[in-house]
Design a protein around this motif. Structure first.
Motif: not given
Length: 75
Positions: A10, A59-60, A53-54, A15, A24, A8, A57
């Protein structure tokens, strides 16, 4: 149920300012000529590198991670 190993990012990356290209799940599937479901299975089976992930989920992946993964497959 097997927990997916994810990273993660984030809280560690802006970004908009990242020099890396983010690929993706859909783009990766198109590049490899496989379905998105196959990408999901490869993540689950640890065949692909851990995705970014974030909130749990996908993200890529950074393009450099995938380039390194592809090079390792060839060897």
């Amino acid at each position: 149920m097997k927990k997916i190993k994810t990273f993660d990012i984030s809280r560690h990356l802006s970004w908009n300012n990242s020099p890396e290209k983010l690929i993706s799940k859909k783009q990766l599937a198109e590049q490899l000529g496989i379905s998105i479901r196959t990408v999901d299975n490869w993540i689950k089976n640890d065949f692909l590198p851990s995705p970014i992930t974030r909130n749990n989920r996908v993200i890529g992946w950074f393009s450099s991670w995938l380039d390194e993964w592809k090079n390792n497959l060839k060897q």
